[in-house]
Design an enzyme around this catalytic site. Structure first.
Site, PDB file in Angstrom:
ATOM      1  N   CYS A   2      -8.733   8.394 -25.199  1.00  0.00           N
ATOM      2  CA  CYS A   2      -8.673   9.014 -26.527  1.00  0.00           C
ATOM      3  C   CYS A   2      -9.452   8.207 -27.549  1.00  0.00           C
ATOM      4  O   CYS A   2      -9.848   7.076 -27.300  1.00  0.00           O
ATOM      5  CB  CYS A   2      -7.225   9.126 -26.992  1.00  0.00           C
ATOM      6  N   SER A  54      -6.164  14.528 -22.632  1.00  0.00           N
ATOM      7  CA  SER A  54      -4.801  14.783 -22.149  1.00  0.00           C
ATOM      8  C   SER A  54      -4.632  14.262 -20.728  1.00  0.00           C
ATOM      9  O   SER A  54      -5.351  14.679 -19.824  1.00  0.00           O
ATOM     10  CB  SER A  54      -4.504  16.282 -22.184  1.00  0.00           C
ATOM     11  N   ILE A  55      -3.658  13.352 -20.570  1.00  0.00           N
ATOM     12  CA  ILE A  55      -3.381  12.798 -19.249  1.00  0.00           C
ATOM     13  C   ILE A  55      -1.901  12.937 -18.897  1.00  0.00           C
ATOM     14  O   ILE A  55      -1.559  13.480 -17.866  1.00  0.00           O
ATOM     15  CB  ILE A  55      -3.828  11.327 -19.158  1.00  0.00           C
ATOM     16  N   ILE A  56      -1.008  12.451 -19.751  1.00  0.00           N
ATOM     17  CA  ILE A  56       0.417  12.455 -19.406  1.00  0.00           C
ATOM     18  C   ILE A  56       1.090  13.765 -19.785  1.00  0.00           C
ATOM     19  O   ILE A  56       1.690  14.425 -18.963  1.00  0.00           O
ATOM     20  CB  ILE A  56       1.137  11.246 -20.039  1.00  0.00           C
ATOM     21  N   GLY A  79      -4.242   4.941 -25.187  1.00  0.00           N
ATOM     22  CA  GLY A  79      -3.864   4.092 -24.070  1.00  0.00           C
ATOM     23  C   GLY A  79      -2.769   4.723 -23.252  1.00  0.00           C
ATOM     24  O   GLY A  79      -2.617   5.942 -23.202  1.00  0.00           O
TER      25      GLY A  79
END
Length: 142
Positions: A2, A54-56, A79
């Protein structure tokens, strides 16, 4: 990864500085192609911009800048907090159960709100950078 941008001024932000934050966010669009957000504080002294990868939590509930449930704190975060699920469980055991989603950003901000910044920093494991604004105390932590 990000991207985060912010502007702080005790004198207040004019429209040119807010526009600058928005344009700076556009420059780092490659850092977060999935979403973006801009937050201007009620007192116009803080402007946060965020570019999201967007990851989690891929839902809208992971969108930033993020404002705490009490509206006291706002954050931009980059992070990953590796132990955020453990921290979330501890917060639930302490009576906090107002989760909007599953993002580590929300966990981080809830922890700051409930445990305080120092205890949160002692508790989290990960790689991260963030800016959090305490509206009541008019303090920015980077």
């Amino acid at each position: 990864m990000c991207g985060i941008v912010g502007v702080v001024s005790n004198l207040g932000l004019d429209n040119d500085l807010v526009k600058w934050a928005s344009e700076a966010s556009n420059i780092i669009a490659h850092r977060g192609p999935d979403d973006n957000g801009l937050l201007l504080s009620e007192n116009r002294k803080i402007c946060f911009a965020h570019r999201r990868l967007s990851i989690i939590d891929l839902s809208e509930s992971g969108r930033q800048p993020f404002v705490s449930h009490s509206k006291k704190f706002s954050i931009v975060f980059n992070g990953e907090i590796y132990n955020h699920l453990d921290l979330r469980s501890k917060l639930k055991k302490n009576g906090f159960n107002k989760w909007l989603g599953t993002s580590d950003t929300e966990t981080l901000l809830a922890s700051i709100e409930i445990l305080g910044l120092e205890k949160t920093l002692e508790s989290i494991i990960g790689m991260y950078s963030f800016a959090v604004f305490d509206k009541d105390k008019n303090i920015m932590h980077l």
